[in-house]
Design a protein around this motif. Sequence first.
Motif, PDB file in Angstrom:
ATOM      1  N   UNK A 291      20.351  47.708  71.354  1.00  0.00           N
ATOM      2  CA  UNK A 291      20.423  46.355  70.816  1.00  0.00           C
ATOM      3  C   UNK A 291      20.362  46.437  69.298  1.00  0.00           C
ATOM      4  N   UNK A 292      21.260  45.703  68.622  1.00  0.00           N
ATOM      5  CA  UNK A 292      21.372  45.802  67.174  1.00  0.00           C
ATOM      6  C   UNK A 292      21.036  44.487  66.485  1.00  0.00           C
ATOM      7  N   UNK A 293      21.763  43.418  66.801  1.00  0.00           N
ATOM      8  CA  UNK A 293      21.604  42.096  66.184  1.00  0.00           C
ATOM      9  C   UNK A 293      21.692  42.167  64.657  1.00  0.00           C
ATOM     10  N   UNK A 294      22.804  42.728  64.151  1.00  0.00           N
ATOM     11  CA  UNK A 294      23.059  42.836  62.711  1.00  0.00           C
ATOM     12  C   UNK A 294      24.441  42.296  62.400  1.00  0.00           C
ATOM     13  N   UNK A 295      24.583  41.793  61.182  1.00  0.00           N
ATOM     14  CA  UNK A 295      25.876  41.294  60.730  1.00  0.00           C
ATOM     15  C   UNK A 295      26.791  42.472  60.412  1.00  0.00           C
ATOM     16  N   UNK A 296      28.073  42.291  60.687  1.00  0.00           N
ATOM     17  CA  UNK A 296      29.076  43.298  60.409  1.00  0.00           C
ATOM     18  C   UNK A 296      30.396  42.621  60.075  1.00  0.00           C
ATOM     19  N   UNK A 297      31.428  43.414  59.981  1.00  0.00           N
ATOM     20  CA  UNK A 297      32.754  42.841  59.747  1.00  0.00           C
ATOM     21  C   UNK A 297      33.732  43.408  60.764  1.00  0.00           C
ATOM     22  N   UNK A 298      34.692  42.578  61.122  1.00  0.00           N
ATOM     23  CA  UNK A 298      35.692  42.925  62.121  1.00  0.00           C
ATOM     24  C   UNK A 298      37.068  42.768  61.487  1.00  0.00           C
ATOM     25  N   UNK A 299      37.845  43.831  61.506  1.00  0.00           N
ATOM     26  CA  UNK A 299      39.184  43.804  60.913  1.00  0.00           C
ATOM     27  C   UNK A 299      40.221  43.997  62.009  1.00  0.00           C
ATOM     28  N   UNK A 300      41.208  43.124  62.093  1.00  0.00           N
ATOM     29  CA  UNK A 300      42.270  43.318  63.083  1.00  0.00           C
ATOM     30  C   UNK A 300      43.147  44.504  62.684  1.00  0.00           C
ATOM     31  N   UNK A 301      43.601  45.263  63.668  1.00  0.00           N
ATOM     32  CA  UNK A 301      44.490  46.395  63.438  1.00  0.00           C
ATOM     33  C   UNK A 301      45.837  46.100  64.080  1.00  0.00           C
TER      34      UNK A 301
END
Length: 176
Positions: free
Chosen positions: A81-91
């Motif tokens: 379990x993480x519950x951290x903000x991240x970023x998602x980039x479409x490929x």
Amino acid sequence: VIENFRSHIAVERPSGKGVPGAHKWKDQRLDVYFWRKGDALYYFETFVQNDPDQAALQPVLQLSHSEDLVRTQKRNAIRVQVMKMGSLLPLGGREEANDVWNPSTGFQCKVTDISETGAAILVRGKVQAGRMVKLQVELGGLPVIMCGEIKGATLNAAYNVSLLHIEAMPPLSTAM
């Protein structure tokens, strides 16, 4: 579990409702389940080597070691379990997958859990499964990068949030 010896595992004798006081334990076959916190449930079959001393302050059963320890979790990798903000980039496709940190922000997401084989994340809006993406999140001060395919997407229309299940593909970042 009281102690793990070379010849056996010493455990407290079960007590409470449903356990007869004069029960003969020696040579009884037992199914033993252990829950390892943050990991999974483990199971093994064993036999009791003794009848515990009923007069002892703490009656102990001596369980034989087993060659077969079964991990009951179905996944091949342990999810954390993480519950951290991240970023998602479409490929655009698999050929764009790499383990290089991209400073562009992408779409903000919340990583709920992660493993070597995938991740679950929350994003705003509706997303369709089948899309290739790159997930970037910092864990323990290290950049973790995972490229993969969205295998499942569940929209919560009331909050306009989608839960995405990403299946990882190589290359994984060194930190991962």
